[in-house]
Each structure stands twice: as structure tokens, then as C-alpha cells.
Design a protein around this motif. Structure first.
Motif, short mmCIF file in Angstrom:
data_model
loop_
_atom_site.label_atom_id
_atom_site.label_comp_id
_atom_site.label_asym_id
_atom_site.label_seq_id
_atom_site.Cartn_x
_atom_site.Cartn_y
_atom_site.Cartn_z
N PHE A 1 0.83 -1.20 0.00
CA PHE A 1 0.00 0.00 0.00
C PHE A 1 0.86 1.25 0.00
CE2 PHE A 1 -2.74 -2.97 2.63
CZ PHE A 1 -3.62 -3.27 1.60
N ASN A 2 0.22 2.37 -0.32
CA ASN A 2 0.85 3.68 -0.20
C ASN A 2 -0.19 4.64 0.34
OD1 ASN A 2 2.40 5.95 -0.35
ND2 ASN A 2 2.97 5.72 -2.50
N ARG A 3 -0.29 4.70 1.67
CA ARG A 3 -1.25 5.51 2.41
C ARG A 3 -2.70 5.14 2.08
NH1 ARG A 3 1.11 9.36 5.34
NH2 ARG A 3 -0.89 10.39 5.71
N PRO A 4 -3.11 3.90 2.32
CA PRO A 4 -4.51 3.50 2.11
C PRO A 4 -5.41 4.24 3.09
CG PRO A 4 -3.38 1.84 3.39
CD PRO A 4 -2.33 2.82 2.96
N LEU A 5 -6.67 4.49 2.68
CA LEU A 5 -7.56 5.32 3.50
C LEU A 5 -8.81 4.61 4.02
CD1 LEU A 5 -7.45 8.78 1.70
CD2 LEU A 5 -6.41 8.14 3.88
N ASP A 6 -9.35 3.62 3.29
CA ASP A 6 -10.62 3.05 3.71
C ASP A 6 -10.68 1.59 3.31
OD1 ASP A 6 -13.04 3.02 5.00
OD2 ASP A 6 -13.90 4.66 3.81
N VAL A 7 -11.66 0.88 3.88
CA VAL A 7 -11.81 -0.54 3.66
C VAL A 7 -13.29 -0.89 3.69
CG1 VAL A 7 -11.53 -1.02 6.14
CG2 VAL A 7 -11.13 -2.86 4.48
N ALA A 8 -13.70 -1.91 2.92
CA ALA A 8 -15.10 -2.35 2.90
C ALA A 8 -15.14 -3.85 2.67
CB ALA A 8 -15.88 -1.62 1.81
N ASN A 9 -16.20 -4.49 3.13
CA ASN A 9 -16.42 -5.92 2.92
C ASN A 9 -17.64 -6.13 2.04
OD1 ASN A 9 -15.02 -5.77 5.76
ND2 ASN A 9 -14.71 -7.85 5.04
N ASP A 10 -17.58 -7.13 1.16
CA ASP A 10 -18.76 -7.46 0.36
C ASP A 10 -19.56 -8.57 1.02
OD1 ASP A 10 -17.45 -9.86 -0.17
OD2 ASP A 10 -16.83 -9.27 -2.19
N ALA A 11 -20.63 -9.01 0.39
CA ALA A 11 -21.52 -10.00 0.99
C ALA A 11 -20.83 -11.34 1.22
CB ALA A 11 -22.75 -10.21 0.10
N ALA A 12 -19.78 -11.62 0.44
CA ALA A 12 -19.05 -12.87 0.61
C ALA A 12 -17.99 -12.80 1.70
CB ALA A 12 -18.38 -13.26 -0.72
N GLY A 13 -17.81 -11.62 2.29
CA GLY A 13 -16.83 -11.47 3.34
C GLY A 13 -15.48 -11.01 2.87
N ASN A 14 -15.31 -10.79 1.56
CA ASN A 14 -14.03 -10.31 1.04
C ASN A 14 -13.85 -8.82 1.35
OD1 ASN A 14 -13.44 -12.83 -0.28
ND2 ASN A 14 -15.00 -12.26 -1.80
#
Length: 205
Positions: free
Chosen positions: A192-205
């Protein structure tokens, strides 16, 4: 929210604005009375179980109730202040990322500078703002700018510095333990290079 409306925080205006899913402006809110006013709002999430709006600002987490307008009137939702919590319970508290977990609890990343030798922390509150638990993000974590969860309730936190994604599991007392981390600064795959956010989909990824 449940009606498809879109909510946006604005750190300069010190408010949040509400739009339709087509981008039409509906209303804005910044707190009508002392004690309700937003100060440098940051994150905003929807508590879908209650259709409430939860916002983090410079010192507090604030909950707002969104009610539908009377039948036959405009389509502008009625936003009212419900409650706030945060700095009155601890000496230093600067909420940043927030998330509503699958159990209805509210997870908050604290961006306060830790005491010497301390670690940045996450805090877990119930829907009324009562503190349930505090967990450490671990050594050299920096400030978490994004939180997400999967179907099992595990929490993922993203850190611009040290450029990492971390996964935390929780026991019955909501004590968080880091299960794994990935990343590190770089341009290669999985870096990474300064990542800002994260999310999960319905499959858990």
C-alpha cells in the motif's frame, strides 16, 4: 439510508448534507443548539436497524434521528439530534472512523495521540452511547481511517501509516485481538501507499 438518500459530511461547513439518490439536495444539519453543533465532522454511517445517522466530529460521536415528512408535504426528511458521547467520558478522545457492527454496536477509531509508550485504540459503544469495551490496535498501528466488518463480526481496520490492513477478532467481552495484517509501503502487489478506507462485500471479502 432505507429510502436511498445519500449523506455527506463537510469539515469546513461543519455540517452534513442530505441528497436523493439522483443527487438532488434535500437538507443539511449542523446542530441548532449549543451541545448539538458539529465541529469538524469526519465519518458518517447509517444505523440501518434504526435508520439513524451517526457522525464523528472533533470530540464526540453524535446520533441523529431521521424521520419521514408528513404525508403530502415535501420529501425533505426531518433530522433531529438524539444524543452525543465521547470526551466527557475520557480525558482525550478524538473519534475518526466509525462503523455499526452486525450486532448493532458502534465501533469508533480514536485518533488521540497516545500517552508515551501507548497505542492507538478502538472503542465500542452500545446504541445509547455507553462504553462497552476498549481494544488496542497494536504496536505501530497509527490512526485507523477506515473500519469494516464481515458476516461473522470480525473487524477490519486500515492504517495509512504504517500502510497496513489488519483483521481483529473479538471474544464474548468484545476484547479485540489482531488475527493478521497485510501491506507495508510499496508499489508491489499486496503493498500500500497511504490507504484510507476498507469495505467488505456479501461474501466477506
Amino acid at each position: 439510508d432505507s429510502k436511498g438518500r445519500v449523506y455527506v459530511t463537510d469539515r469546513t461547513r461543519n455540517d452534513f448534507q442530505v441528497f436523493t439518490s439522483e443527487g438532488a439536495y434535500l437538507t443539511s444539519y449542523n446542530g441548532a443548539r449549543t451541545g448539538e453543533k458539529l465541529r469538524t465532522p469526519r465519518a458518517i454511517v447509517i444505523d440501518r436497524a434504526r435508520n439513524d445517522v451517526i457522525v464523528s466530529d472533533d470530540s464526540y460521536v453524535r446520533r441523529y434521528t431521521v424521520n419521514e415528512p408528513p404525508a403530502g408535504s415535501s420529501n425533505t426528511p426531518l433530522v433531529t439530534f438524539d444524543r452525543s458521547w465521547g470526551r466527557e467520558a475520557v480525558e482525550y478522545f478524538r473519534p475518526h472512523a466509525i462503523m455499526v457492527g452486525r450486532n448493532g454496536l458502534i465501533y469508533v477509531a480514536d485518533r488521540s495521540v497516545p500517552e508515551s509508550g501507548g497505542q492507538f485504540q478502538g472503542r465500542i459503544y452500545n446504541q445509547h452511547g455507553a462504553l462497552r469495551s476498549i481494544w488496542s490496535f497494536g504496536n505501530n498501528s497509527g490512526v485507523a481511517t477506515g473500519l469494516s466488518h464481515d458476516a461473522s463480526g470480525d473487524v477490519y481496520a486500515i492504517f495509512p501509516v504504517p500502510h497496513r490492513l489488519r483483521k481483529y477478532t473479538f471474544d464474548g467481552s468484545f476484547n479485540g485481538v489482531m488475527e493478521w495484517q497485510v501491506g507495508g509501503v510499496g508499489t508491489d502487489t499486496s503493498k500500500f501507499n497511504r490507504p484510507l478506507d476498507v469495505a467488505n462485500d456479501a461474501a466477506g471479502n
